[in-house]
Design an enzyme around this catalytic site. Sequence first.
Site, PDB file in Angstrom:
ATOM      1  N   ALA A  67     -45.147 -30.385  19.481  1.00 42.94           N
ATOM      2  CA  ALA A  67     -44.338 -31.082  18.648  1.00 42.94           C
ATOM      3  C   ALA A  67     -43.466 -32.045  19.271  1.00 42.94           C
ATOM      4  CB  ALA A  67     -43.700 -30.089  17.843  1.00 42.94           C
ATOM      5  N   GLY A 110     -47.553 -27.093  19.488  1.00 45.36           N
ATOM      6  CA  GLY A 110     -48.135 -27.620  18.384  1.00 45.36           C
ATOM      7  C   GLY A 110     -49.356 -28.165  18.363  1.00 45.36           C
ATOM      8  N   GLU A 113     -51.589 -25.360  18.411  1.00 48.09           N
ATOM      9  CA  GLU A 113     -51.597 -24.681  17.063  1.00 48.09           C
ATOM     10  C   GLU A 113     -52.739 -25.721  16.186  1.00 48.09           C
ATOM     11  OE1 GLU A 113     -47.462 -24.633  17.118  1.00 48.09           O
ATOM     12  OE2 GLU A 113     -47.384 -22.565  16.764  1.00 48.09           O
ATOM     13  N   GLU A 133     -43.682 -22.915  24.036  1.00 52.09           N
ATOM     14  CA  GLU A 133     -42.215 -22.918  23.644  1.00 52.09           C
ATOM     15  C   GLU A 133     -41.251 -22.096  24.257  1.00 52.09           C
ATOM     16  OE1 GLU A 133     -45.133 -22.620  22.058  1.00 52.09           O
ATOM     17  OE2 GLU A 133     -45.324 -23.862  20.284  1.00 52.09           O
TER      18      GLU A 133
HETATM   19  N1  CO8 Z   1     -42.537 -34.108  22.748  1.00 50.75           N
HETATM   20  C1  CO8 Z   1     -42.078 -35.387  23.333  1.00 50.75           C
HETATM   21  N2  CO8 Z   1     -42.599 -36.076  24.258  1.00 50.75           N
HETATM   22  C2  CO8 Z   1     -43.471 -35.441  25.313  1.00 50.75           C
HETATM   23  C3  CO8 Z   1     -44.126 -34.524  24.871  1.00 50.75           C
HETATM   24  C4  CO8 Z   1     -43.724 -33.486  23.681  1.00 50.75           C
HETATM   25  N3  CO8 Z   1     -43.948 -32.301  23.312  1.00 50.75           N
HETATM   26  N4  CO8 Z   1     -44.740 -34.065  26.036  1.00 50.75           N
HETATM   27  C5  CO8 Z   1     -44.991 -34.804  26.638  1.00 50.75           C
HETATM   28  N5  CO8 Z   1     -44.022 -35.901  26.275  1.00 50.75           N
HETATM   29  C6  CO8 Z   1     -43.871 -37.308  26.998  1.00 50.75           C
HETATM   30  C7  CO8 Z   1     -42.880 -37.223  28.083  1.00 50.75           C
HETATM   31  O1  CO8 Z   1     -41.807 -36.954  27.644  1.00 50.75           O
HETATM   32  C8  CO8 Z   1     -43.047 -38.451  28.909  1.00 50.75           C
HETATM   33  O2  CO8 Z   1     -42.460 -39.477  28.133  1.00 50.75           O
HETATM   34  P1  CO8 Z   1     -41.502 -40.560  29.043  1.00 50.75           P
HETATM   35  O3  CO8 Z   1     -42.884 -41.191  29.675  1.00 50.75           O
HETATM   36  O4  CO8 Z   1     -40.889 -41.439  28.077  1.00 50.75           O
HETATM   37  O5  CO8 Z   1     -40.719 -39.682  29.934  1.00 50.75           O
HETATM   38  C9  CO8 Z   1     -44.630 -38.740  28.453  1.00 50.75           C
HETATM   39  O6  CO8 Z   1     -44.998 -38.048  27.088  1.00 50.75           O
HETATM   40  C10 CO8 Z   1     -45.370 -38.224  29.599  1.00 50.75           C
HETATM   41  O7  CO8 Z   1     -45.276 -36.925  29.971  1.00 50.75           O
HETATM   42  P2  CO8 Z   1     -44.899 -36.187  31.262  1.00 50.75           P
HETATM   43  O8  CO8 Z   1     -44.276 -37.517  32.051  1.00 50.75           O
HETATM   44  O9  CO8 Z   1     -44.271 -35.022  31.160  1.00 50.75           O
HETATM   45  O10 CO8 Z   1     -46.371 -35.895  31.750  1.00 50.75           O
HETATM   46  P3  CO8 Z   1     -46.905 -35.068  32.997  1.00 50.75           P
HETATM   47  O11 CO8 Z   1     -48.482 -35.460  33.267  1.00 50.75           O
HETATM   48  O12 CO8 Z   1     -45.904 -34.966  34.131  1.00 50.75           O
HETATM   49  O13 CO8 Z   1     -46.741 -33.613  32.195  1.00 50.75           O
HETATM   50  C11 CO8 Z   1     -46.907 -32.025  30.358  1.00 50.75           C
HETATM   51  C12 CO8 Z   1     -47.576 -33.258  31.252  1.00 50.75           C
HETATM   52  C13 CO8 Z   1     -47.252 -30.891  31.473  1.00 50.75           C
HETATM   53  C14 CO8 Z   1     -47.599 -31.884  29.108  1.00 50.75           C
HETATM   54  C15 CO8 Z   1     -45.380 -32.267  30.187  1.00 50.75           C
HETATM   55  O14 CO8 Z   1     -45.370 -33.388  29.544  1.00 50.75           O
HETATM   56  C16 CO8 Z   1     -45.130 -31.357  29.156  1.00 50.75           C
HETATM   57  O15 CO8 Z   1     -44.623 -30.064  29.718  1.00 50.75           O
HETATM   58  N6  CO8 Z   1     -44.883 -31.470  28.057  1.00 50.75           N
HETATM   59  C17 CO8 Z   1     -43.966 -30.510  26.764  1.00 50.75           C
HETATM   60  C18 CO8 Z   1     -45.344 -29.482  26.519  1.00 50.75           C
HETATM   61  C19 CO8 Z   1     -44.580 -28.741  25.782  1.00 50.75           C
HETATM   62  O16 CO8 Z   1     -43.479 -27.886  25.885  1.00 50.75           O
HETATM   63  N7  CO8 Z   1     -45.051 -28.464  24.221  1.00 50.75           N
HETATM   64  C20 CO8 Z   1     -44.530 -27.665  23.494  1.00 50.75           C
HETATM   65  C21 CO8 Z   1     -43.351 -28.323  22.506  1.00 50.75           C
HETATM   66  S1  CO8 Z   1     -42.683 -27.201  21.333  1.00 50.75           S
HETATM   67  C22 CO8 Z   1     -43.697 -27.056  20.132  1.00 50.75           C
HETATM   68  O17 CO8 Z   1     -44.747 -27.811  19.984  1.00 50.75           O
HETATM   69  C23 CO8 Z   1     -43.353 -26.449  18.986  1.00 50.75           C
HETATM   70  C24 CO8 Z   1     -44.313 -26.417  17.778  1.00 50.75           C
HETATM   71  C25 CO8 Z   1     -43.674 -26.104  16.495  1.00 50.75           C
HETATM   72  C26 CO8 Z   1     -44.805 -26.282  15.643  1.00 50.75           C
HETATM   73  C27 CO8 Z   1     -44.193 -26.041  14.175  1.00 50.75           C
HETATM   74  C28 CO8 Z   1     -45.042 -26.449  13.126  1.00 50.75           C
HETATM   75  C29 CO8 Z   1     -44.948 -25.883  11.899  1.00 50.75           C
END
Ligand code: CO8
Length: 261
Positions: A67, A110, A113, A133
Amino acid sequence: EKQYEFILTSRPADGVALITLNRPKALNALCTPLFNELNEAVKAFDNDDSVRALVLTGSERAFAAGADIKEMKDKEFSEVFKGKFLESWSLLTTIRKPIIAAVSGYALGGGCELALMCDIILASPTATFGQPEINIGVIPGGGGSQRLAHAIGKSRTMEIVLTGRNFSAQEAADWGMVSRVVPAEEGSVVDAAVKMAAVIASKSQIAVQAGKEVVNAAYEQSLQEGLRYERRVFHSLFATKDQKEGMSAFAEKRKPTWTHS
Ligand code: CO8
């Protein structure tokens, strides 16, 4: 095809619709507008008679990194509760037609999921799954704790949800969460998923949709209820032309011609 901002749609094979998440700069983070478009496309394909199976994929680098954390970070309880935040995600689980997730790269939070909401998951060797999360102070909210527990068991689900560690395509396959890892030499996971969808699209659609419904019943009701439900749906297929055609074709040693009726 309709043009969208955050997804691409196409028809790569007869009866098959492909939806590609296309928000590359954010690793396909599932912001609300993206999800609204995904729901709209899924609903349209579910209602389109010429589509008989769907494939959902992302990019090489990310199926979806979760998400959208930046969208979520300042929200308050009353807002997410009263606004039914992310409730619309479940639409995907209500469609009749089978949907195959073709996962490369990150499928986190997400994103994991979303893959679990699909009927079949195929993974590329690069696929990385996880429910991270816990690392941002919350828990899965899109069904991860429940669907993972069904798919890979309690102990592994607890480990994944409570430590926030990622798991590999191979682990996901060993644990039964994905059907298989498509080896690189076989081509892309999307091609494999489209091929599988084309096989499904070549069957009687009433039988396919009934099959999906009864398998899902195994996750929603007791064994006794599920067995009775399966038998009733099986009985009901004797009211279809495709049952007559399929069984006659077998007896006459010829290929069936489905009319989906
Ligand atoms: N949300 C927003 N932006 C994101 C997300 C995200 N989940 N993941 C990556 N991005 C963005 C980064 O902020 C970055 O943006 P910018 O260039 O503007 O800084 C761009 O994508 C590239 O990402 P990275 O620079 O971080 O790339 P890396 O290769 O260094 O890392 C990762 C990749 C490991 C995937 C890292 O981006 C990361 O850890 N992302 C977050 C993963 C995460 O925590 N996901 C869970 C989110 S919480 C969730 O999903 C709750 C679900 C609830 C669902 C409910 C449904 C009913």
